[in-house]
Enzyme design. Sequence first.
Site, short mmCIF file in Angstrom:
data_model
loop_
_atom_site.label_atom_id
_atom_site.label_comp_id
_atom_site.label_asym_id
_atom_site.label_seq_id
_atom_site.Cartn_x
_atom_site.Cartn_y
_atom_site.Cartn_z
N LYS A 186 1.01 -1.16 -0.06
CA LYS A 186 0.14 0.10 0.09
C LYS A 186 0.84 1.31 -0.02
O LYS A 186 1.86 1.16 0.20
CB LYS A 186 -0.89 -0.08 1.17
CG LYS A 186 -1.71 -1.32 1.26
CD LYS A 186 -3.02 -1.17 0.20
CE LYS A 186 -3.45 -2.53 -0.06
NZ LYS A 186 -4.40 -3.13 0.64
C1 LIG Z 1 -5.54 -3.93 0.73
C2 LIG Z 1 -6.92 -3.80 0.81
C3 LIG Z 1 -7.90 -4.16 1.85
C4 LIG Z 1 -7.57 -5.23 2.90
O1 LIG Z 1 -6.40 -5.03 3.53
P1 LIG Z 1 -5.56 -6.15 4.43
O2 LIG Z 1 -4.68 -5.17 5.10
O3 LIG Z 1 -4.90 -7.10 3.34
O4 LIG Z 1 -6.43 -7.00 5.17
C5 LIG Z 1 -9.30 -3.90 2.06
N1 LIG Z 1 -9.83 -3.11 0.86
C6 LIG Z 1 -9.01 -2.87 -0.09
C7 LIG Z 1 -9.52 -1.80 -1.18
C8 LIG Z 1 -7.84 -2.94 -0.07
O5 LIG Z 1 -6.99 -2.60 -1.27
#
Ligand SMILES: *Cc1c(COP(=O)(O)O)cnc(C)c1O
Length: 370
Positions: A186
Amino acid sequence: MRIPLVDLASQQAEIADEVRAGLDEVFASGAFVGGPQVACFEQEYAGFIGVRHCVGVANGTDALELALRVAGVGPGGEVILPANTFVATAEAVSRLGARPVLVDVDDEHLLIDPAQVERAVTRRTQAIVPVHLYGQVAPMERLAPIAAAAGVPLVEDAAQAQGARRHDQPAGGIGLLAATSFYPGKNLGAAGDAGAVTTDDPELAHRVRVLAAHGSPTKYVHDEIGVNSRLDTVQAVVLRAKLARLARWNDARRRLAARYGELLADVPGVRLPVEAEGNTHVWHLYVVRVEDRDRLLGELAEAGVGAGVHYPTPVHLTGAYACLRRGPGSFPVTEEAAGRLLSLPLHPHLTCEQQDHVVASLVHALHGTA
Ligand SMILES: *Cc1c(COP(=O)(O)O)cnc(C)c1O
């Protein structure tokens, strides 16, 4: 030349000394859960977003689940969310015993379509979850009156939009609550799993904090059945070092996205992503749309270009959500896009030379010339 979709090694090189010093402290103290590093990160992240409260949790999916739970989502309810999202948005709803009600996205930005949200509201609707997909904020000002009329909260999925803004309001600070993810790839990524809930409401923040710590407001008092979902202290060290650089890294993403826009403007057969009016996009992903996507993906890989697809299978067409009984044709924009989406490498440490190679490789794969 090998060009990865994300480049975590270059991020690590920038922060290595700071992280080493922070980790030495954590390991020396033996305080691996909670402690000042977590509290400081929560404060700094709240400050960065511009919200009053941030509660660190174990991952983004937990953040969504806890945010939805304190927003009043539970068994028998419905939660409206876009079909074009990562499956976790729906999972969080399902884990609470509620039903994800999917709606399609708009063709230009691939964000949740407010007109369809309005039609999807029923007596059982408990919340609406706009997803700030690819790094830009969903049309919150159009969703707010729909949510108000339905008497339900907006809970943002801000996992892909750390630092994004819309009409000068911050992603993660517009809805009643917001969830974000610090999954390594991210814009703000940990060295493992991590996430957070942000909100301006002190009581809701407190409830999330209690639920995430075994429903325990004070040691050995358990008033509600909670979960164990805490932000690791080790992750807080990494996140603090990266947060200090996030504004600069997001600026670099914006510059590189603009440069892709210039380099690809006259290339036939490539539909470019569009930043919606009023948005400050943070380009978590640079997603173009092309015909013959899978062939291009393969040829790019051969040229050393790590492109990706976000996401190849819309939520309703996954095996997990066959239970929703929304077959092919249910969400035409999402489904058509799913076959064409192509995420080009874009990260803060991408060089112009690398970007030129990505563009040349794409042009070659499309038209046979570079
Ligand atoms: C990455 C992501 C999540 C979930 O995050 P995790 O930390 O992997 O549980 C939820 N929604 C979106 C749009 C994402 O890109």
